[in-house]
Write an enzyme that holds these catalytic residues in place. Structure first.
Site, PDB file in Angstrom:
ATOM      1  N   LYS A 139       8.758 -19.949   5.952  1.00  0.00           N
ATOM      2  CA  LYS A 139       9.223 -19.123   7.077  1.00  0.00           C
ATOM      3  C   LYS A 139       9.007 -17.637   6.820  1.00  0.00           C
ATOM      4  O   LYS A 139       9.790 -16.793   7.255  1.00  0.00           O
ATOM      5  CB  LYS A 139      10.709 -19.400   7.397  1.00  0.00           C
ATOM      6  CG  LYS A 139      11.065 -20.874   7.504  1.00  0.00           C
ATOM      7  CD  LYS A 139      10.176 -21.627   8.491  1.00  0.00           C
ATOM      8  CE  LYS A 139      10.516 -23.116   8.533  1.00  0.00           C
ATOM      9  NZ  LYS A 139       9.546 -23.902   9.334  1.00  0.00           N
TER      10      LYS A 139
ATOM     11  N   ASP B 113       3.870 -16.502 -16.890  1.00  0.00           N
ATOM     12  CA  ASP B 113       2.659 -16.807 -17.658  1.00  0.00           C
ATOM     13  C   ASP B 113       1.424 -16.152 -17.044  1.00  0.00           C
ATOM     14  O   ASP B 113       0.414 -15.953 -17.729  1.00  0.00           O
ATOM     15  CB  ASP B 113       2.427 -18.327 -17.701  1.00  0.00           C
ATOM     16  CG  ASP B 113       3.549 -19.065 -18.402  1.00  0.00           C
ATOM     17  OD1 ASP B 113       3.992 -18.591 -19.471  1.00  0.00           O
ATOM     18  OD2 ASP B 113       3.985 -20.107 -17.879  1.00  0.00           O
TER      19      ASP B 113
ATOM     20  N   GLY C 219      -9.874  -3.626  -5.193  1.00  0.00           N
ATOM     21  CA  GLY C 219      -9.430  -3.792  -6.576  1.00  0.00           C
ATOM     22  C   GLY C 219      -8.342  -2.854  -7.056  1.00  0.00           C
ATOM     23  O   GLY C 219      -7.915  -2.941  -8.209  1.00  0.00           O
ATOM     24  N   GLY C 220      -7.841  -1.969  -6.192  1.00  0.00           N
ATOM     25  CA  GLY C 220      -6.798  -1.050  -6.631  1.00  0.00           C
ATOM     26  C   GLY C 220      -5.509  -1.750  -7.016  1.00  0.00           C
ATOM     27  O   GLY C 220      -4.850  -1.379  -7.994  1.00  0.00           O
TER      28      GLY C 220
ATOM     29  N   THR D 160      -8.160   9.403   5.102  1.00  0.00           N
ATOM     30  CA  THR D 160      -8.453   8.151   4.415  1.00  0.00           C
ATOM     31  C   THR D 160      -9.236   7.239   5.344  1.00  0.00           C
ATOM     32  O   THR D 160      -9.356   7.497   6.535  1.00  0.00           O
ATOM     33  CB  THR D 160      -7.174   7.450   3.927  1.00  0.00           C
ATOM     34  OG1 THR D 160      -7.519   6.462   2.953  1.00  0.00           O
ATOM     35  CG2 THR D 160      -6.421   6.781   5.068  1.00  0.00           C
TER      36      THR D 160
ATOM     37  N   SER E  86      -8.892  -0.473   6.824  1.00  0.00           N
ATOM     38  CA  SER E  86      -8.811  -1.433   7.924  1.00  0.00           C
ATOM     39  C   SER E  86      -7.394  -1.581   8.444  1.00  0.00           C
ATOM     40  O   SER E  86      -7.166  -2.272   9.439  1.00  0.00           O
ATOM     41  CB  SER E  86      -9.331  -2.800   7.470  1.00  0.00           C
ATOM     42  OG  SER E  86      -8.513  -3.321   6.443  1.00  0.00           O
TER      43      SER E  86
ATOM     44  N   GLU F 242     -10.157 -13.894  -4.182  1.00  0.00           N
ATOM     45  CA  GLU F 242     -11.042 -13.253  -3.202  1.00  0.00           C
ATOM     46  C   GLU F 242     -11.499 -14.240  -2.136  1.00  0.00           C
ATOM     47  O   GLU F 242     -11.656 -15.428  -2.411  1.00  0.00           O
ATOM     48  CB  GLU F 242     -12.319 -12.745  -3.894  1.00  0.00           C
ATOM     49  CG  GLU F 242     -12.249 -11.358  -4.433  1.00  0.00           C
ATOM     50  CD  GLU F 242     -13.631 -10.901  -4.900  1.00  0.00           C
ATOM     51  OE1 GLU F 242     -13.956  -9.732  -4.643  1.00  0.00           O
ATOM     52  OE2 GLU F 242     -14.348 -11.686  -5.538  1.00  0.00           O
TER      53      GLU F 242
ATOM     54  N   LYS G 273       0.793  -1.226   0.000  1.00  0.00           N
ATOM     55  CA  LYS G 273       0.000   0.000   0.000  1.00  0.00           C
ATOM     56  C   LYS G 273       0.830   1.283   0.000  1.00  0.00           C
ATOM     57  O   LYS G 273       0.352   2.339  -0.416  1.00  0.00           O
ATOM     58  CB  LYS G 273      -0.934   0.016   1.212  1.00  0.00           C
ATOM     59  CG  LYS G 273      -2.024  -1.044   1.180  1.00  0.00           C
ATOM     60  CD  LYS G 273      -3.164  -0.632   0.282  1.00  0.00           C
ATOM     61  CE  LYS G 273      -4.382  -1.523   0.480  1.00  0.00           C
ATOM     62  NZ  LYS G 273      -5.532  -1.087  -0.313  1.00  0.00           N
TER      63      LYS G 273
END
Length: 342
Positions: free
Chosen positions: A287, A184, A193-194, A79, A82, A216, A61
């Protein structure tokens, strides 16, 4: 269905803009994960893992946040998040000399709240754990700040619909496709969805043949339902989403949906049990500390359903989107506790 302002060119500009403030994260492999995917597929598969859980603030982010803050003329940034975007905005504002207020659901993991407030110096306001409550309180805060300081002195940077944020997230694809030139497919978790919108925009520009796959939680399948319906489908309004994957419970929005509809090849869902299992598997075998929102992508990338549908994909990139795990309240422990109480 392109979104004005979101483009490969804008993503490359974002990469230059944010370079001094973000890590160029590594790409690594884990043979245990390769074997898990290969077993599901019945043939050899190789997973290439983009380590955004090792990024600043422990998640991808920071890329979108720094790009948006750098382009903002406001002194006060608001903003709603969560946790991971909240941390990114708080750190970005601290680095770039701006003030921030973050609206967070009252059930946000304490590790994320503490980072926003104590580590990065952001002011935190709590709201009910629904998308509608988050957006309403955020709008109220912006309105109040504009009344106090002037219309141009405050703005909201939305966690996934702001085009500056989408372009910033797309820089992951720039790095990934430079580091591993023969992918691939790229699998990425989807909340609002950003992330996947930015990745798909650049990746499809660079290589139109590459498959972009969304992942999702079954409990929050806005993108999956939207792809099936051919129109934007949001999660039920004013209804808290119950999932251990707290970072990917949002719905697609007006700027992410058109890109997902046009450029994302498919979306798969993962159950709570599959998310938990994948998250634990990564932690135990590779790990690496990841959060369940990241485990969603791993679950899909190692699933039989994915490999049955796309048997020819051999080299698969997976975005390890975050690693902010509350070690004092592990999500699967909290989930089991809720079940026992019910």
């Amino acid at each position: 269905m392109s979104v004005p302002g979101v483009s490969a060119e804008a993503i490359l500009e974002a990469q230059s803009r944010i370079a001094a403030h973000v890590h160029r994260t590594r790409v690594f492999t884990c043979e245990a994960l390769n074997q898990r995917a290969s077993s599901a597929a019945g043939s050899r598969k190789e997973l290439y893992l983009k380590a955004e859980h090792e990024q600043r603030v422990g998640a991808f982010k920071i890329r979108g946040a720094v790009n948006a803050i750098s382009l903002s003329k406001a002194e006060h940034v608001v903003t709603q998040s969560s946790g991971n975007h909240a941390q990114a905005i708080a750190l970005g504002c601290k680095v770039l000399g701006k003030k921030t207020i973050v609206v967070m659901p009252n059930n946000s993991p304490s590790v994320k709240v503490n980072a926003v407030r104590d580590t990065y110096g952001g002011e935190v306001l709590f709201c009910e754990p629904t998308q509608e409550a988050r957006e309403a309180m955020s709008a109220e805060v912006v309105a109040k700040l504009r009344e106090e300081h002037g219309d141009d002195k405050a703005e909201e940077i939305h966690p996934n619909q702001d085009i500056r944020v989408i372009n910033g997230q797309g820089t992951i694809a720039v790095e990934f496709m430079e580091q591993q030139t023969d992918l691939d497919a790229i699998v990425a978790s989807i909340g609002g969805g950003g992330l996947i919108a930015g990745i798909a925009t650049y990746a499809k520009h660079k290589n139109p043949a590459i498959k972009i796959i969304g992942a999702e939680p079954f409990a929050a399948k806005s993108a999956y339902l939207s792809k099936q319906a051919g129109t934007l489908v949001t999660n039920p309004p004013n209804t808290p989403i119950i999932s251990i994957a707290d970072s990917v419970k949002s719905s697609l929005g007006p700027n992410s949906y058109p890109i997902v509809a046009e450029l994302v090849d498919d979306v798969f869902t993962a159950t709570e049990e599959e998310i938990e299992d994948a998250t634990k598997f990564v932690m135990e075998r590779s790990k690496q500390v990841i959060e369940p929102g990241c485990g969603v992508a791993v679950a899909v990338a190692t699933s039989k359903a994915f490999h049955d549908k796309y048997p020819d994909l051999k080299k698969i990139g997976v975005v390890m989107c975050g690693g902010n795990l509350d070690l004092d309240n592990l999500p699967w422990v909290a989930s089991k506790k809720r079940k026992l109480e019910n």
